[in-house]
Each structure stands twice: as C-alpha cells, then as structure tokens.
Design an enzyme around this catalytic site. Structure first.
Site, PDB file in Angstrom:
ATOM      1  N   CYS A 103       0.835  -1.204   0.040  1.00 41.19           N
ATOM      2  CA  CYS A 103      -0.225  -0.011   0.025  1.00 41.19           C
ATOM      3  C   CYS A 103       0.947   1.318   0.065  1.00 41.19           C
ATOM      4  O   CYS A 103       1.746   1.289   0.607  1.00 41.19           O
ATOM      5  CB  CYS A 103      -0.922   0.038   1.299  1.00 41.19           C
ATOM      6  SG  CYS A 103      -1.885   1.252   1.339  1.00 41.19           S
ATOM      7  N   HIS A 145      -9.062  -4.001  -1.740  1.00 39.06           N
ATOM      8  CA  HIS A 145      -7.905  -3.147  -0.706  1.00 39.06           C
ATOM      9  C   HIS A 145      -8.148  -1.716  -1.101  1.00 39.06           C
ATOM     10  O   HIS A 145      -8.329  -0.921  -0.214  1.00 39.06           O
ATOM     11  CB  HIS A 145      -6.651  -3.426  -1.296  1.00 39.06           C
ATOM     12  CG  HIS A 145      -5.517  -2.618  -0.970  1.00 39.06           C
ATOM     13  ND1 HIS A 145      -4.548  -3.285  -0.416  1.00 39.06           N
ATOM     14  CD2 HIS A 145      -5.382  -1.324  -0.922  1.00 39.06           C
ATOM     15  CE1 HIS A 145      -3.821  -2.135  -0.035  1.00 39.06           C
ATOM     16  NE2 HIS A 145      -4.174  -1.013  -0.269  1.00 39.06           N
ATOM     17  N   GLU A 146      -8.654  -1.194  -2.367  1.00 38.62           N
ATOM     18  CA  GLU A 146      -8.888   0.136  -2.594  1.00 38.62           C
ATOM     19  C   GLU A 146     -10.046   0.583  -1.877  1.00 38.62           C
ATOM     20  O   GLU A 146     -10.244   1.682  -1.362  1.00 38.62           O
ATOM     21  CB  GLU A 146      -9.138   0.489  -4.275  1.00 38.62           C
ATOM     22  CG  GLU A 146      -7.668   0.224  -4.758  1.00 38.62           C
ATOM     23  CD  GLU A 146      -6.407   1.040  -4.089  1.00 38.62           C
ATOM     24  OE1 GLU A 146      -6.447   1.930  -3.389  1.00 38.62           O
ATOM     25  OE2 GLU A 146      -5.243   0.028  -4.093  1.00 38.62           O
ATOM     26  N   HIS A 149     -10.114   1.445   1.921  1.00 39.74           N
ATOM     27  CA  HIS A 149      -9.592   2.828   2.095  1.00 39.74           C
ATOM     28  C   HIS A 149     -10.898   3.591   2.382  1.00 39.74           C
ATOM     29  O   HIS A 149     -10.680   4.409   3.071  1.00 39.74           O
ATOM     30  CB  HIS A 149      -8.868   3.195   1.105  1.00 39.74           C
ATOM     31  CG  HIS A 149      -7.368   2.718   0.937  1.00 39.74           C
ATOM     32  ND1 HIS A 149      -6.558   3.061   2.072  1.00 39.74           N
ATOM     33  CD2 HIS A 149      -6.573   1.983   0.247  1.00 39.74           C
ATOM     34  CE1 HIS A 149      -5.304   2.245   1.820  1.00 39.74           C
ATOM     35  NE2 HIS A 149      -5.289   1.970   0.699  1.00 39.74           N
TER      36      HIS A 149
HETATM   37 NI    NI Z   1      -3.459   1.145  -0.127  1.00 35.95          NI
END
Ligand code: NI
Length: 184
Positions: A103, A145-146, A149
């Site tokens: 990341c 994953h994105e 956030h």
């Molecule tokens: Ni990330």
C-alpha cells in the site's frame, strides 16, 4: 493536474470512513481535477490503485490501473484505468485467495491477506453511468483493498498471521523465491 502527497499509516484521515460523492458533483471541474490529480499521483508513485482518502480527500472515489508492463507486484494481468465513484462490492465466490499486498500509505511493507476471490464491483463513472465489473483473483484483491480505504481500513487489518507482515526487501529475498509464479 498535480502529483499530490500520499498520507501514510498513522495519519488519522486514513481511518475515517469517506462520504458518498453527490450526484451533482459528478460533472464538476473540481471532481475532474481531483481525479486527474489521483491519476498523476498513482503514476508518479508507481502504484496500481489509489483511493481518495490516501490524498486526504474523504470521498468515495478510487482509481485502479494495472499496466501491461511489469509493476511493483511483478507482471500482472492488465486492467485499464478504472475510475470508481461510490463503489460497492458483491461477493460472487466467498472462497478466499491470499496475496501479498502492499500500500502506498504503508510504504516499504508487504503483508499476506486472504480475501474473497470472486466479486462484482458496481460503481458510477464520471458521467454518472452505472458500471459493473466481475473481478477474480488478484484483481478482486486490488478492488477490495482500494475500497477498504473508503471505509477507513488498511490491509494490515486483515493480516491473520503477523509473521506474514514483512519489509519489501526481505519479501524479495526470502518470500518471493518460495512463492508460486505471479497470477496471470
Ligand atoms: Ni492501499
């Protein structure tokens, strides 16, 4: 357009849930500028995905782009630039698949995370059109994953075995030689 600073783990803004993008904001110059900045920033840092909270913009917006050329994750299946506004994930295949994630907000580290291996991603694009993509394997991991956030989560929250959080150099030296070839 400009390269923006990516905030790092420890910055409280990375832990705040982001707010939806209002429909009336979709066509605005300000939003288009922000997206252009995110793309410039993604390219400058050499990443494959970036979420708005990583540049301290608390809105539900993420970009994913996997180039055909080798990336910091090796050679991957290409994914054209995809701009996701207000994305949602529906799990198609709950069986998990593990990948070594990194990341840009957690620089220098890699961690092994298991996530559902098949998903549908729904979002609107900048023209307000509903989009839907099926993603499997590593691409499914990248989207999840994105979008994490946008909920104030980081991949490290999903690491079950702390032995599997390592520095990139040690990953390349000790882990990579034992890994299967990069998913195609
Ligand atoms: Ni990330």
């Amino acid at each position: 357009m400009a390269v923006r600073k990516i905030i790092r783990m420890g910055h409280p803004a990375l832990r705040r849930p982001a707010r939806d993008v209002a429909r009336e904001d979709l066509g605005t110059a300000a939003l288009h500028r922000l997206v252009a900045d995110m793309i410039d920033t993604l390219h400058d840092y050499g990443g494959i995905g970036l979420a708005a909270p990583q540049i301290n913009e608390g809105i539900r917006l993420a970009v994913v782009e996997i180039p055909g050329s080798p990336t910091r994750y090796g050679q991957l299946t290409e994914q054209p630039l995809t701009i996701c506004v207000n994305p949602r994930v529906e799990v198609l295949d709950a069986a998990t698949e593990g990948h070594w994630e990194g990341c840009l907000s957690v620089p220098g580290l890699r961690g092994y995370v298991e996530r559902p291996r098949g998903i549908h991603v729904s979002f609107v694009n900048l023209r307000g059109e509903e989009q839907r993509i099926a993603a499997h394997g590593f691409l499914a991991t990248v989207f999840q994953h994105e979008f994490d956030h946008l909920d104030g989560k980081l991949y490290i929250d999903h690491i079950d075995d702390p032995h599997k959080l390592v520095f990139e150099e040690e990953y390349a030296r000790y882990v990579l030689p034992l890994e299967e070839p990069t998913p195609k």
